[in-house]
Design a protein around this motif. Structure first.
Motif, short mmCIF file in Angstrom:
data_model
loop_
_atom_site.label_atom_id
_atom_site.label_comp_id
_atom_site.label_asym_id
_atom_site.label_seq_id
_atom_site.Cartn_x
_atom_site.Cartn_y
_atom_site.Cartn_z
N GLY A 61 -9.03 12.15 12.28
CA GLY A 61 -8.66 11.68 13.32
C GLY A 61 -7.35 11.71 13.49
O GLY A 61 -7.03 12.76 13.82
N ILE A 62 -6.71 10.53 14.05
CA ILE A 62 -5.25 10.57 14.32
C ILE A 62 -4.60 10.90 13.38
O ILE A 62 -3.26 11.26 13.39
N TYR A 63 -4.64 10.59 11.90
CA TYR A 63 -3.85 10.36 10.96
C TYR A 63 -4.01 11.48 9.96
O TYR A 63 -5.23 11.93 9.56
N PRO A 64 -2.98 12.11 9.38
CA PRO A 64 -3.25 13.18 8.39
C PRO A 64 -3.21 12.89 6.94
O PRO A 64 -2.81 11.61 6.46
N TYR A 65 -3.79 13.53 6.08
CA TYR A 65 -3.57 13.59 4.60
C TYR A 65 -2.78 14.54 3.97
O TYR A 65 -2.88 15.58 4.40
N SER A 66 -2.16 14.18 2.98
CA SER A 66 -1.36 15.15 2.12
C SER A 66 -1.54 14.76 0.89
O SER A 66 -1.36 13.76 0.27
N ILE A 67 -2.10 15.81 0.24
CA ILE A 67 -2.42 15.92 -1.19
C ILE A 67 -1.69 16.77 -2.29
O ILE A 67 -1.75 18.01 -1.86
N MET A 68 -1.36 16.18 -3.42
CA MET A 68 -0.69 17.31 -4.35
C MET A 68 -0.86 16.88 -5.70
O MET A 68 -0.88 15.79 -6.02
N THR A 69 -1.50 17.91 -6.46
CA THR A 69 -1.88 17.74 -7.93
C THR A 69 -0.78 18.71 -8.64
O THR A 69 -0.89 19.91 -8.38
N SER A 70 -0.28 18.41 -9.77
CA SER A 70 0.71 19.25 -10.46
C SER A 70 0.04 19.15 -11.99
O SER A 70 -0.21 18.31 -12.45
N THR A 71 -0.24 20.49 -12.44
CA THR A 71 -1.07 20.47 -13.93
C THR A 71 -0.21 21.38 -14.79
O THR A 71 0.29 22.58 -14.31
N PHE A 72 0.34 21.11 -15.88
CA PHE A 72 1.40 21.72 -16.77
C PHE A 72 0.39 22.33 -17.94
O PHE A 72 0.01 21.15 -18.95
N PHE A 73 0.02 23.28 -17.99
CA PHE A 73 -1.04 23.75 -19.05
C PHE A 73 -0.22 24.60 -19.95
O PHE A 73 0.36 25.67 -19.81
N PRO A 74 -0.31 24.54 -21.58
CA PRO A 74 0.44 25.39 -22.51
C PRO A 74 -0.16 26.85 -22.48
O PRO A 74 -1.34 26.67 -22.59
N SER A 129 -0.49 15.41 -12.75
CA SER A 129 0.06 14.01 -11.67
C SER A 129 -0.87 14.51 -10.43
O SER A 129 -0.55 15.64 -9.95
N ASN A 130 -1.08 13.44 -9.69
CA ASN A 130 -1.35 13.40 -8.38
C ASN A 130 -1.23 12.39 -7.37
O ASN A 130 -1.00 11.28 -7.70
N SER A 131 -0.84 12.82 -6.06
CA SER A 131 -0.10 11.98 -5.12
C SER A 131 -1.16 12.28 -3.92
O SER A 131 -1.44 13.19 -3.59
N ILE A 132 -1.49 11.11 -3.26
CA ILE A 132 -2.05 11.36 -2.02
C ILE A 132 -1.56 10.25 -1.07
O ILE A 132 -1.21 9.14 -1.15
N GLN A 133 -1.13 10.85 0.09
CA GLN A 133 -0.31 10.21 1.26
C GLN A 133 -1.14 10.31 2.38
O GLN A 133 -1.55 11.29 2.94
N GLU A 134 -1.31 9.16 2.99
CA GLU A 134 -1.89 9.05 4.46
C GLU A 134 -1.33 7.70 5.04
O GLU A 134 -0.74 6.85 4.50
N TRP A 135 -1.85 7.66 6.30
CA TRP A 135 -1.19 6.38 7.18
C TRP A 135 -1.19 5.31 6.54
O TRP A 135 -0.57 4.08 6.96
N CYS A 136 -2.36 4.96 5.93
CA CYS A 136 -2.60 3.48 5.31
C CYS A 136 -1.60 3.38 4.06
O CYS A 136 -1.50 2.23 3.76
N GLY A 137 -1.43 4.47 3.46
CA GLY A 137 -0.32 4.10 2.21
C GLY A 137 -0.47 5.24 1.24
O GLY A 137 -0.96 6.35 1.97
N LEU A 138 -0.25 5.18 0.04
CA LEU A 138 -0.17 6.35 -0.91
C LEU A 138 -0.75 5.84 -2.30
O LEU A 138 -0.78 4.65 -2.52
N MET A 139 -1.17 6.80 -2.99
CA MET A 139 -1.81 6.68 -4.48
C MET A 139 -1.15 7.72 -5.25
O MET A 139 -0.83 8.63 -4.83
N TYR A 140 -0.81 7.22 -6.47
CA TYR A 140 -0.12 7.98 -7.56
C TYR A 140 -0.79 7.92 -9.04
O TYR A 140 -1.08 6.63 -9.19
N ALA A 141 -1.09 8.96 -9.46
CA ALA A 141 -1.73 8.83 -10.97
C ALA A 141 -1.17 9.84 -11.65
O ALA A 141 -0.68 10.92 -11.32
N GLN A 142 -0.89 9.59 -13.09
CA GLN A 142 -0.26 10.48 -13.98
C GLN A 142 -1.27 10.55 -15.38
O GLN A 142 -1.30 9.47 -15.91
#
Length: 303
Positions: free
Chosen positions: A118-131, A142-155
């Protein structure tokens, strides 16, 4: 004389029995040392082809057209997979500024997705470090999700167990720190495909879903039963408990480029399937190309 004969007769038998015990011990010891992905560290032998492709001081960037299911509707956007080799510090698990014998060689994957609801965007990024050399789990995801409601982050950090840190603006998910046993990580399969697709596990396994999915759908971050299957060009993960199936399509020939993926799950009480279709792949040292004159590269990727 009789006892002496018996002694002579039993000596070969005792020697044979001892030999069997030693052989059994050696066999068991060898079995215990046999490398098992994710359970016991071992070293991979990297081919000249691998080293030439991944250690050319370039990243591999692939763009995709994205059809993303969200809130019971299909959204259109773009995705990119950025693969690049780096060296991590052993303890801090961050990029090393200087070369050192303790540094760990990794293949890093940054997955970026952008779409609007709808009116607001999503931006998602995941980083994986594999030997790439040590045959073990991803060192960090690690993962972060940003949208107009707020953001989430996990690692997730791979230490004695998986150390998990999670932050969210949703009630009940605000700030969490906990440990998980070392089961397979869905996020690490994408990099394992690029390093050694023959090493992909198949059959029934416990798998920790991607941090993106657990954050987006507010499910508990833990391992779930999954059925893993593979062909020469696809890898599929099916979670019956989550009513979710994801299939990764890749080139069977080196360098095993990810051609796209599909992800079927319930969204807004509907069975929908997200899809990504490859647009273009380039090799380039993007970290040196932050000037305006390099905008044409972004245009070539249709991003």
């Amino acid at each position: 004389m009789r006892s002496k004969k018996l002694l002579n007769f039993n000596l070969p038998f005792k020697t044979f029995a001892i030999s069997l015990l030693i052989a059994a011990h050696l066999f068991t010891a060898c079995q215990e040392r046999k490398p098992v992905f994710g359970k016991q560290a071992a070293r991979r032998t990297l081919s000249d082809e691998f080293n030439k492709y991944w250690y050319a001081d370039e990243a591999e960037i692939t763009s995709y057209n994205l059809e993303q299911a969200r809130y019971g509707e299909m959204r259109h956007g773009k995705a990119a997979l950025i693969f690049v080799t780096e060296h991590l510090l052993k303890d801090e698990e961050v990029k090393a500024d200087e070369s050192h014998d303790d540094n760990i060689a990794v293949l890093k994957l940054n997955t970026v997705k952008k779409f609007t609801t709808g009116i607001y965007p999503y931006s998602i990024m995941t980083s994986t470090f594999f030997p790439v050399v040590e045959n073990r789990h991803a060192l960090k995801v690690s993962n972060s999700i940003q949208e107009w409601c707020g953001l989430m982050y996990a690692q997730i950090n791979s230490r004695e167990k998986f150390d998990v840190t999670s932050h969210s603006y949703f009630q009940g998910e605000a700030d969490q720190t906990f440990n998980l046993d070392k089961d397979f990580l869905e996020d690490e399969f994408w990099t394992l495909i690029r390093v050694n697709p023959n090493g992909l596990p198949v059959g029934n396994h416990n798998v920790i879903p991607s941090l993106e999915f657990s954050n987006m759908h507010h499910i508990e971050k833990k391992a779930y039963p999954a059925i893993l299957s593979k062909t020469n060009s696809t890898f599929t993960i099916h979670y019956s408990d989550l009513h979710r199936t994801i299939t990764i399509n890749f080139d069977p020939q080196f360098p095993h480029t990810i051609n796209g993926w599909s992800e079927a799950y319930v969204s807004g009480n509907k069975n929908l399937t997200s899809k990504a279709t490859r647009i273009k792949t380039i090799k380039t040292p993007y970290w040196k190309q932050n000037g305006e004159r390099f905008n044409y590269l972004r245009d070539s990727l249709q991003l």
